[in-house]
Write an enzyme that holds these catalytic residues in place. Structure first.
Site, PDB file in Angstrom:
ATOM      1  N   ASN A 153      45.038  74.082  90.710  1.00 26.84           N
ATOM      2  CA  ASN A 153      44.012  75.128  90.538  1.00 26.84           C
ATOM      3  C   ASN A 153      42.584  74.602  90.461  1.00 26.84           C
ATOM      4  OD1 ASN A 153      44.544  74.112  87.935  1.00 26.84           O
ATOM      5  ND2 ASN A 153      43.781  75.983  87.005  1.00 26.84           N
ATOM      6  N   GLY A 229      48.827  70.569  83.753  1.00 28.25           N
ATOM      7  CA  GLY A 229      49.721  71.469  84.479  1.00 28.25           C
ATOM      8  C   GLY A 229      50.391  72.414  83.502  1.00 28.25           C
ATOM      9  N   GLU A 251      47.344  68.392  79.148  1.00 30.10           N
ATOM     10  CA  GLU A 251      46.565  69.634  79.111  1.00 30.10           C
ATOM     11  C   GLU A 251      47.394  70.696  79.826  1.00 30.10           C
ATOM     12  OE1 GLU A 251      44.111  70.554  77.465  1.00 30.10           O
ATOM     13  OE2 GLU A 251      43.523  68.585  76.705  1.00 30.10           O
ATOM     14  N   CYS A 285      43.277  77.906  83.506  1.00 29.30           N
ATOM     15  CA  CYS A 285      43.962  77.757  82.222  1.00 29.30           C
ATOM     16  C   CYS A 285      43.164  78.417  81.105  1.00 29.30           C
ATOM     17  CB  CYS A 285      44.173  76.283  81.912  1.00 29.30           C
ATOM     18  SG  CYS A 285      42.656  75.332  82.059  1.00 29.30           S
ATOM     19  N   GLN A 332      53.698  81.830  93.700  1.00 30.15           N
ATOM     20  CA  GLN A 332      52.859  82.290  92.589  1.00 30.15           C
ATOM     21  C   GLN A 332      52.631  83.802  92.689  1.00 30.15           C
ATOM     22  OE1 GLN A 332      51.577  80.340  89.911  1.00 30.15           O
ATOM     23  NE2 GLN A 332      51.148  82.381  89.110  1.00 30.15           N
ATOM     24  N   GLU A 383      52.211  82.890  79.919  1.00 25.83           N
ATOM     25  CA  GLU A 383      51.065  82.722  80.816  1.00 25.83           C
ATOM     26  C   GLU A 383      51.430  83.282  82.195  1.00 25.83           C
ATOM     27  OE1 GLU A 383      50.137  78.768  82.293  1.00 25.83           O
ATOM     28  OE2 GLU A 383      48.027  79.101  81.829  1.00 25.83           O
ATOM     29  N   GLU A 462      40.016  65.443  76.680  1.00 27.30           N
ATOM     30  CA  GLU A 462      39.449  64.957  77.933  1.00 27.30           C
ATOM     31  C   GLU A 462      37.942  65.202  77.915  1.00 27.30           C
ATOM     32  OE1 GLU A 462      42.016  64.800  81.438  1.00 27.30           O
ATOM     33  OE2 GLU A 462      42.443  66.890  80.966  1.00 27.30           O
TER      34      GLU A 462
HETATM   35  P1  NAP Z   1      52.899  72.277  87.275  1.00 28.56           P
HETATM   36  O1  NAP Z   1      53.882  72.974  88.106  1.00 28.56           O
HETATM   37  O2  NAP Z   1      53.279  71.859  85.919  1.00 28.56           O
HETATM   38  O3  NAP Z   1      52.411  71.010  88.138  1.00 28.56           O
HETATM   39  C1  NAP Z   1      51.392  70.149  87.693  1.00 28.56           C
HETATM   40  C2  NAP Z   1      51.595  68.792  88.336  1.00 28.56           C
HETATM   41  O4  NAP Z   1      52.798  68.200  87.807  1.00 28.56           O
HETATM   42  C3  NAP Z   1      51.779  68.858  89.858  1.00 28.56           C
HETATM   43  O5  NAP Z   1      51.200  67.728  90.444  1.00 28.56           O
HETATM   44  C4  NAP Z   1      53.299  68.828  89.975  1.00 28.56           C
HETATM   45  O6  NAP Z   1      53.789  68.415  91.222  1.00 28.56           O
HETATM   46  C5  NAP Z   1      53.630  67.826  88.881  1.00 28.56           C
HETATM   47  N1  NAP Z   1      55.036  67.860  88.442  1.00 28.56           N
HETATM   48  C6  NAP Z   1      55.928  68.868  88.559  1.00 28.56           C
HETATM   49  N2  NAP Z   1      57.132  68.479  88.049  1.00 28.56           N
HETATM   50  C7  NAP Z   1      56.977  67.215  87.609  1.00 28.56           C
HETATM   51  C8  NAP Z   1      57.844  66.271  86.987  1.00 28.56           C
HETATM   52  N3  NAP Z   1      59.125  66.555  86.704  1.00 28.56           N
HETATM   53  N4  NAP Z   1      57.370  65.051  86.659  1.00 28.56           N
HETATM   54  C9  NAP Z   1      56.070  64.744  86.909  1.00 28.56           C
HETATM   55  N5  NAP Z   1      55.202  65.588  87.515  1.00 28.56           N
HETATM   56  C10 NAP Z   1      55.640  66.812  87.848  1.00 28.56           C
HETATM   57  O7  NAP Z   1      51.546  73.143  87.135  1.00 28.56           O
HETATM   58  P2  NAP Z   1      50.745  73.878  88.297  1.00 28.56           P
HETATM   59  O8  NAP Z   1      51.489  75.107  88.695  1.00 28.56           O
HETATM   60  O9  NAP Z   1      50.353  72.905  89.355  1.00 28.56           O
HETATM   61  O10 NAP Z   1      49.403  74.281  87.551  1.00 28.56           O
HETATM   62  C11 NAP Z   1      49.246  75.451  86.825  1.00 28.56           C
HETATM   63  C12 NAP Z   1      49.340  75.165  85.339  1.00 28.56           C
HETATM   64  O11 NAP Z   1      48.357  74.208  84.979  1.00 28.56           O
HETATM   65  C13 NAP Z   1      49.044  76.385  84.479  1.00 28.56           C
HETATM   66  O12 NAP Z   1      49.982  76.441  83.429  1.00 28.56           O
HETATM   67  C14 NAP Z   1      47.652  76.105  83.924  1.00 28.56           C
HETATM   68  O13 NAP Z   1      47.360  76.748  82.702  1.00 28.56           O
HETATM   69  C15 NAP Z   1      47.698  74.619  83.786  1.00 28.56           C
HETATM   70  N6  NAP Z   1      46.351  74.051  83.727  1.00 28.56           N
HETATM   71  C16 NAP Z   1      45.903  73.563  82.543  1.00 28.56           C
HETATM   72  C17 NAP Z   1      44.620  73.056  82.438  1.00 28.56           C
HETATM   73  C18 NAP Z   1      44.120  72.493  81.134  1.00 28.56           C
HETATM   74  O14 NAP Z   1      43.199  71.685  81.168  1.00 28.56           O
HETATM   75  N7  NAP Z   1      44.672  72.886  80.011  1.00 28.56           N
HETATM   76  C19 NAP Z   1      43.790  73.031  83.554  1.00 28.56           C
HETATM   77  C20 NAP Z   1      44.280  73.547  84.754  1.00 28.56           C
HETATM   78  C21 NAP Z   1      45.569  74.050  84.836  1.00 28.56           C
HETATM   79  P3  NAP Z   1      53.960  69.447  92.463  1.00 28.56           P
HETATM   80  O15 NAP Z   1      52.939  69.000  93.396  1.00 28.56           O
HETATM   81  O16 NAP Z   1      55.325  69.266  92.976  1.00 28.56           O
HETATM   82  O17 NAP Z   1      53.740  70.817  91.959  1.00 28.56           O
END
Ligand code: NAP
Length: 481
Positions: A153, A229, A251, A285, A332, A383, A462
């Site tokens: 994102n 993530g 995060e 997020c 999504q 969420e 961070e």
């Molecule tokens: P996600 O599905 O958890 O993926 C995040 C990253 O982790 C991607 O690169 C993903 O790879 C990788 N990943 C997935 N499974 C893994 C595993 N078993 N081991 C290691 N890495 C793995 O999250 P997303 O859908 O990309 O992002 C949306 C989420 O991010 C939302 O919940 C949002 O709130 C959160 N977010 C939080 C912040 C913050 O700073 N708090 C900022 C932005 C977003 P793939 O490429 O395969 O998906």
């Protein structure tokens, strides 16, 4: 058939490597537009990248701040100079509007510039020992090889705010960007390579989380993992890192409350909620996902917010008049639409939220407002991560604060009020890492800490100089004269 020369490769040990596998990067505004083919790594590539990082670490760790400063400053300058062009790529691959994408690219440039400065300001502490004749020095040292795992994102800002401090403090890095949006991370890799980053100091391996991400997190030669993530993936990574006694920073998601009190300026409150809930297609997020509204202002607020929400123009991220771009992908969008269906059972009224068929084939959804909801409903606990916000009616400040804090998350929280007393009490008592008064819950500065509490975050903050807590370890040295 794929032309191998068109594949964007991994950067490993200072060389571009394409491997055998790749996947298309698809524009969510128009799925006929394939941005490019990007290589997909396996465990071998991860091994090589981590090995190169380990080999480069001793030299980089002792290279001194000048080289790090120059590298990060050069990358920051180029990101800022080319923000329009790179922002266009970002809008194409992620779907946020062009102004949002250019703004995010500029932010990435500013982050590199900030940490270029921080590289020159790594300080320690000299203290007198409690034992006469002994000096005590507390110094900061790099941690080692750091794995960075980033979401789709914020495909350029989040890699930037992890890579820049990691390198500034003398660590070596292996980045795995989100599979959905590898293009912007690839640009950062190109810039680091172009501006002389030594081989192995920065590597990037693309591919799926379940293969590449998992291989990185569990690799025996990785010293620390910084992840952004979802909460589900974060928990899995925390377990792995805990078992390996590996430093970890997570995060994760949010369910951010925005409180609107009776004494709020209506225009300010509506603008803050419109921006916080729906801009960037709600895929932040820090999005305002629970609007907690006092009874006296409730009807006027909901009426005006709904009117302005319906008027938002949903469309192609690259078109000049678009205010809300598409959802990032079909999966999504399907998840968002399931929550809209759930809201039909859990809310008293659902406004908007339907899938939109526009001229180009894309993942378009009308923004949605769920009225008359209870805080214990699933739409208020989970969420959604789309352009959807709930409204919860409350009677007074105490109830608003209690509802705001009644959540598993704790990233950002906001209040709209003209009362200094209420604003002050909210700032003191709300359980969130970031608090906004008369501002949207999303939208932060880059030189101060970013992060949350409870289920939203784990480990040190961070950004800003607080990033040193994660990217360095302290050493305490005692020396007798
Ligand atoms: P996600 O599905 O958890 O993926 C995040 C990253 O982790 C991607 O690169 C993903 O790879 C990788 N990943 C997935 N499974 C893994 C595993 N078993 N081991 C290691 N890495 C793995 O999250 P997303 O859908 O990309 O992002 C949306 C989420 O991010 C939302 O919940 C949002 O709130 C959160 N977010 C939080 C912040 C913050 O700073 N708090 C900022 C932005 C977003 P793939 O490429 O395969 O998906």
């Amino acid at each position: 058939m794929k032309d191998i020369s068109d594949i964007h490769g991994h950067l490993i040990a200072g060389e571009w490597q394409r491997g055998d596998d790749s996947r298309p990067n698809v524009n969510p505004s128009d799925t006929r537009d394939i941005i490019g083919l990007y290589a997909c790594a396996g465990r071998d590539e991860v091994d090589r990248a981590v090995g190169a990082a380990r080999a480069a670490f001793q030299t980089w760790a002792f290279s001194g701040p000048q080289a790090r400063h120059e590298l990060l400053d050069a990358v920051g300058t180029e990101l800022l100079t080319r923000k329009d062009e790179i922002g266009r790529l970002l809008a194409r691959e992620e779907g946020k509007t062009l102004p949002e994408a250019i703004g995010e690219t500029a932010r990435a440039g500013q982050v590199f510039k900030f940490f270029a400065g921080e590289a020159l300001r790594v300080t320690g502490d000299v203290q007198q020992s409690v034992r006469p004749g002994i000096d005590v020095e507390v110094s900061r040292e790099p941690v080692g090889v750091i794995a960075l795992i980033t979401p789709w994102n914020f495909p350029i800002a989040i890699p930037a705010w992890k890579i820049a401090p990691a390198l500034a403090y003398g660590n070596c890095v292996v980045l795995k960007p989100a599979e959905l949006t590898p293009g912007c991370a690839h640009v950062i890799a190109q810039l680091l390579h172009k501006h002389g980053c030594p081989p192995g100091v920065f590597s990037m391996v693309m591919g799926s989380g379940s293969v590449v991400g998992d291989a990185l997190v569990s690799h025996p030669d990785v010293d620390a993992v910084s992840f952004t993530g979802s909460a589900a993936t974060g928990s899995r990574i925390a377990s792995t890192c805990g078992g390996l006694r590996r430093k970890v920073q997570l995060e994760m998601g949010g369910k951010n409350p925005m409180v609107v009190m009776d004494d709020a300026d209506l225009k300010t409150a509506v603008q803050a909620c419109l921006n916080g809930s729906f801009f960037s297609t709600g895929q932040r997020c820090t999005a305002s996902s629970r609007l907690i509204v006092q009874a006296g202002i409730h009807d006027a607020f909901v009426q005006e917010l709904a009117r302005q929400m319906r008027a938002l123009r949903v469309g192609d991220a690259l078109q000049g008049d678009t205010q809300i771009g598409p959802v990032v992908d079909e999966r999504q969008l399907a998840s968002n639409l399931e929550y809209v269906e759930l809201a039909r059972r859990e809310a008293s009224e659902v406004i908007g939220g339907e899938r939109l068929d526009l001229a180009a084939p894309g993942f378009y959804q009308a923004p949605a407002l769920f009225l008359g909801t209870k805080n214990d409903a699933r739409i208020n606990r989970e969420e959604i991560f789309g352009p959807c916000a709930t409204v919860i009616r409350v009677d007074d400040f105490d109830e608003a604060l209690a509802v705001a804090n009644d959540t598993d998350f704790g990233l950002s929280a906001g209040i709209c009020t003209s009362s200094l007393k209420q604003a002050t009490l909210f700032r003191r008592k709300v359980e969130a890492g970031m608090v906004m008064v008369n501002l949207p819950t999303a939208g932060v500065d880059y030189h101060v800490p970013f992060g949350g509490r409870k289920g939203s975050s784990f480990g040190p903050r961070e950004q800003g100089r607080y990033a040193a807590e994660f990217y360095t370890v302290t050493k305490t040295t005692y020396q007798s004269a």
